[in-house]
Design an enzyme around this catalytic site. Structure first.
Site, short mmCIF file in Angstrom:
data_model
loop_
_atom_site.label_atom_id
_atom_site.label_comp_id
_atom_site.label_asym_id
_atom_site.label_seq_id
_atom_site.Cartn_x
_atom_site.Cartn_y
_atom_site.Cartn_z
N GLY A 8 84.80 41.72 22.91
CA GLY A 8 83.48 42.00 22.32
C GLY A 8 83.11 43.46 22.48
O GLY A 8 81.93 43.82 22.63
N LEU A 10 82.90 45.93 20.54
CA LEU A 10 82.09 46.64 19.54
C LEU A 10 80.65 46.10 19.49
O LEU A 10 79.87 46.47 18.62
CB LEU A 10 82.75 46.53 18.15
CG LEU A 10 84.21 47.02 18.07
CD1 LEU A 10 84.70 47.02 16.63
CD2 LEU A 10 84.37 48.42 18.67
N GLY A 11 80.30 45.24 20.43
CA GLY A 11 78.95 44.69 20.47
C GLY A 11 77.97 45.60 21.20
O GLY A 11 78.32 46.73 21.56
N GLN A 12 76.75 45.09 21.43
CA GLN A 12 75.70 45.93 22.01
C GLN A 12 76.09 46.46 23.39
O GLN A 12 75.95 47.65 23.66
CB GLN A 12 74.38 45.14 22.12
CG GLN A 12 73.20 46.03 22.51
CD GLN A 12 72.01 45.26 23.06
OE1 GLN A 12 72.10 44.06 23.35
NE2 GLN A 12 70.89 45.94 23.22
N ARG A 36 86.94 41.59 14.97
CA ARG A 36 87.13 42.31 13.72
C ARG A 36 86.63 43.75 13.88
O ARG A 36 85.83 44.04 14.78
CB ARG A 36 86.39 41.62 12.57
CG ARG A 36 84.93 41.47 12.81
CD ARG A 36 84.29 40.49 11.84
NE ARG A 36 83.04 40.00 12.39
CZ ARG A 36 81.86 40.60 12.26
NH1 ARG A 36 81.74 41.71 11.57
NH2 ARG A 36 80.78 40.09 12.81
N ILE A 55 88.98 35.65 21.18
CA ILE A 55 89.20 34.98 22.48
C ILE A 55 89.52 33.50 22.31
O ILE A 55 89.92 32.84 23.25
CB ILE A 55 88.02 35.18 23.48
CG1 ILE A 55 86.70 34.68 22.90
CG2 ILE A 55 87.92 36.63 23.89
CD1 ILE A 55 85.57 34.62 23.95
N TYR A 143 72.72 28.18 23.54
CA TYR A 143 73.16 29.40 24.22
C TYR A 143 72.98 29.24 25.75
O TYR A 143 73.89 29.53 26.53
CB TYR A 143 72.34 30.58 23.70
CG TYR A 143 72.59 31.91 24.36
CD1 TYR A 143 73.81 32.56 24.23
CD2 TYR A 143 71.58 32.54 25.10
CE1 TYR A 143 74.01 33.80 24.83
CE2 TYR A 143 71.78 33.77 25.69
CZ TYR A 143 72.99 34.40 25.56
OH TYR A 143 73.20 35.62 26.14
N LYS A 147 75.63 29.10 28.87
CA LYS A 147 75.55 30.04 29.99
C LYS A 147 75.59 29.30 31.33
O LYS A 147 76.27 29.74 32.26
CB LYS A 147 74.29 30.92 29.86
CG LYS A 147 74.42 31.97 28.75
CD LYS A 147 75.52 32.96 29.06
CE LYS A 147 75.90 33.83 27.90
NZ LYS A 147 77.09 34.66 28.15
N1 SER Z 1 69.25 38.96 24.93
C1 SER Z 1 69.76 37.62 24.93
C2 SER Z 1 69.19 36.84 23.82
O1 SER Z 1 68.06 37.09 23.47
C3 SER Z 1 69.44 36.96 26.25
O2 SER Z 1 70.60 36.80 26.97
O3 SER Z 1 69.84 35.97 23.32
#
Ligand code: SER
Length: 320
Positions: A8, A10-12, A36, A55, A143, A147
């Site tokens: 990841g 290229l992500g934030q 990508r 992954i 999500y 986690k």
């Molecule tokens: N910044 C994330 C989200 O808002 C929190 O882990 O999904």
């Protein structure tokens, strides 16, 4: 000598962590990877080794680890909270099956694994203020479910197979290099862009909704300091609360007004993201991270606002 693979990349978080780790450990020792190629990341891709890597493809993952003799994997490939609610199956697939592949490869090839958890690992039944390190975790988003399950899976691989797994529970992360990819806390990034461009922002999170937040330089230190922490001192491993600031949209607007007095905020609340935000804590107790590996953030709200506006002005080419 560390040989690091970042997924990841290229992500934030990944785009800034790759640069910082290449500075610290040497470019050739930090392999960036992404599912990508994304536009705008040419500099990062050319500044050191880069691999296209999903992954969910365990065989390619294993071969990249072999090719570069990787001993540390930083797994930043994930689907965030708002995108997760629009595609729960994809969120599970990437966040869980992907993590499982990472842990299996790490077990086989003796790698350390750093994987971030999130404030999303908490839910409506969790104490909201100064949320303790060890407390009720019954999240209501997919999500958040991934986690909590990820925290437990990483703990399990440590205890059962001796894989050196580590991680923190990140709050909303604010940065100017790469936009976040579909989270609930993203408003706190978008607001700075709109403040500079239009002096006005319409917020999708309701006024009065507190969430924990952090500026990216502190987040990068949270990753690197925990990776380098003495394992003998770690009583927790995969889910340290880390905290830097907690605010609601009006407080962020007031901070921006110190630099852009005419800035205005109004609201057009998105019920999905508002519901997610309300299920998360207002603020976290991060004393375990402070005690076990010396966590100590540098940026508060106003220091972050000043730096964000200064850096974004240059990026967006805005004159005073
Ligand atoms: N910044 C994330 C989200 O808002 C929190 O882990 O999904």
């Amino acid at each position: 000598m560390r040989k690091i693979l970042i997924t990841g990349a290229l992500g934030q978080i990944g785009s800034e962590l790759t640069e910082e780790m290449r500075r610290i450990y040497g470019s050739e020792n930090v392999v960036a990877s992404s599912r990508r190629i994304k536009e705008g990341h040419e500099k990062l891709i050319e500044s050191g080794p880069f691999e296209i890597l999903d992954i969910n493809d365990g065989a390619t993952l294993a071969s990249v680890v072999d090719k570069y003799k990787i001993n540390t994997i930083v797994n930043l490939a994930a689907v965030l909270s708002a995108v997760g609610e629009s595609n729960p199956q994809l969120c599970w697939h990437i966040n869980m099956n992907g993590l499982y592949n990472i842990l299996e490869v790490a077990k086989e090839k003796k790698c350390m694994v750093y994987t971030p958890s999130s404030i999303a690992a908490f839910g409506p039944g969790t104490p909201k203020d100064k949320t303790p390190q060890d407390t009720i975790q019954r999240p209501t988003t997919i999500y958040g479910v991934t986690k909590v399950a990820g925290e437990l899976l990483c703990d399990y691989y440590f205890k059962r197979f001796g894989v050196d797994t580590r991680g923190v529970r990140f709050p909303g992360l604010i940065s100017y290099v790469t936009l976040p990819g579909g989270g609930t806390t993203d408003y706190a990034v978008h607001i700075y862009y709109e403040a500079l461009k239009n002096k006005k922002y319409t917020c999708f999170i309701q006024k009065g909704t507190y969430m924990d937040m952090m500026y990216m330089p502190d987040a990068l230190r949270a990753i690197i300091d925990l990776i380098e922490a003495n394992p003998d001192k770690l009583k927790h491993r995969n889910a340290f609360n880390v905290s830097a600031m907690s605010f609601e949209p009006e407080m962020l607007a007031a901070s921006i007004r110190k630099y852009i007095p005419e800035f205005e905020i109004d609201y057009d609340v998105d019920p999905i993201r508002q519901g997610i935000a309300e299920s998360w804590p207002n603020s976290l107790d991060d004393s375990a991270a402070r005690e076990e590996w010396g966590w100590n953030p540098k940026y508060d709200l106003d220091a972050m606002t000043k730096d964000m506006l200064d850096k974004l002005k240059i990026k967006l080419n805005i004159q005073d």
